[in-house]
Scaffold this motif. Structure first.
Motif, PDB file in Angstrom:
ATOM      1  N   ARG A 166       0.853  -1.178   0.000  1.00 49.24           N
ATOM      2  CA  ARG A 166       0.000   0.000   0.000  1.00 49.24           C
ATOM      3  C   ARG A 166       0.890   1.229   0.000  1.00 49.24           C
ATOM      4  NH1 ARG A 166      -5.146   1.576   3.850  1.00 49.24           N
ATOM      5  NH2 ARG A 166      -5.084   3.837   3.497  1.00 49.24           N
ATOM      6  N   TRP A 191       1.660   5.328  -2.264  1.00 51.31           N
ATOM      7  CA  TRP A 191       1.233   6.428  -3.120  1.00 51.31           C
ATOM      8  C   TRP A 191       2.035   6.384  -4.413  1.00 51.31           C
ATOM      9  CZ3 TRP A 191      -2.459  10.013  -1.246  1.00 51.31           C
ATOM     10  CH2 TRP A 191      -2.792   9.857   0.111  1.00 51.31           C
ATOM     11  N   LEU A 247       1.555   4.934 -11.935  1.00 55.30           N
ATOM     12  CA  LEU A 247       0.357   4.116 -12.080  1.00 55.30           C
ATOM     13  C   LEU A 247       0.294   3.502 -13.475  1.00 55.30           C
ATOM     14  CD1 LEU A 247      -2.285   3.056 -10.928  1.00 55.30           C
ATOM     15  CD2 LEU A 247      -3.382   5.190 -11.635  1.00 55.30           C
ATOM     16  N   PRO A 293      -7.887   1.409  -5.570  1.00 57.55           N
ATOM     17  CA  PRO A 293      -7.585   2.649  -4.857  1.00 57.55           C
ATOM     18  C   PRO A 293      -7.907   2.482  -3.380  1.00 57.55           C
ATOM     19  CG  PRO A 293      -9.674   2.855  -6.008  1.00 57.55           C
ATOM     20  CD  PRO A 293      -9.096   1.530  -6.410  1.00 57.55           C
ATOM     21  N   THR A 294      -7.111   3.076  -2.537  1.00 60.42           N
ATOM     22  CA  THR A 294      -7.391   3.031  -1.105  1.00 60.42           C
ATOM     23  C   THR A 294      -8.092   4.320  -0.699  1.00 60.42           C
ATOM     24  OG1 THR A 294      -5.188   3.894  -0.637  1.00 60.42           O
ATOM     25  CG2 THR A 294      -5.465   1.515  -0.580  1.00 60.42           C
TER      26      THR A 294
END
Length: 205
Positions: A147, A149, A155, A189-190
């Motif tokens: 997890r 960024w 991405l 997505p978190t």
């Protein structure tokens, strides 16, 4: 059995909830994947051998896949039933996500649940093998979760790498490919939850 009427679909972009729900069954999901790994075509006996399941228990699921148009059936030269994966047959079925539809979201949720059940079963079976590489460039057993960024460019890179992994693990068996493997992953997505504001009370209040 009369084939049920179902909407037409693109085998590389399945979006109809009825088709997605068909693949949400771990057995039917595994059947579709096993057919793809065998070049898109196989008899029930061969599928049963590859999956380690009784052949009698696969007919029901295969018939549902046939009725749904995800698998085609024909008779072999010796009268045996041969099943062929829809589309080009040699590539796994892929989903196209329609998040605007509640029905489609529910079907996708069921599909993900079934996929993770198959992945868990594969992992537990790998644990029982014992004598396999579990580290280094040829490791064959690995479960992980990350997890963090990423930037938009990172991405894009992550999605390209995942597509390449899917491609690498989607070849049928041949003389140069004799190591059976499975791959499952979830990219999502978190949600960052806002920290609750303190009420100003203490444990002593």
């Amino acid at each position: 059995m009369t084939q049920a009427h179902t909407p037409q679909f693109n085998a590389r972009a399945i979006r109809d909830p009825a088709h997605i729900r068909l693949l949400s069954s771990p057995v039917r999901h595994e059947l579709a994947d096993t057919l793809a790994s065998m070049g898109g075509e196989a008899t029930v006996a061969t599928l049963a051998e590859q999956m380690g399941r009784p052949a009698d228990g696969l007919y029901y699921h295969l018939q549902l896949l046939v009725d749904g148009g995800l698998v085609h059936e024909r008779q072999g030269d010796h009268g045996e039933r041969i099943f062929t994966l829809a589309g080009d047959g040699q590539a796994p079925l892929r989903l196209s996500y329609d998040l605007a539809s509640d029905e489609a979201r529910q079907a996708l949720a069921s599909y993900a649940k079934g996929l993770l059940q198959v992945a868990e079963s594969d992992f537990l079976a790998g644990l029982k093998l014992g004598a396999i590489d579990v580290e280094g460039p040829r490791r064959r057993l690995w479960a992980a979760r990350n997890r963090g960024w990423v930037s938009p460019a990172e991405l894009e890179e992550a999605n390209a790498l995942l597509e390449r992994l899917c491609e690498l693990l989607s070849h049928p068996r041949d003389a140069s490919r004799d190591v059976p493997m499975s791959l499952a992953f979830v990219l999502a997505p978190t949600v960052i939850r806002q920290r609750r504001r303190s009420s100003g009370k203490t444990d002593a209040d």
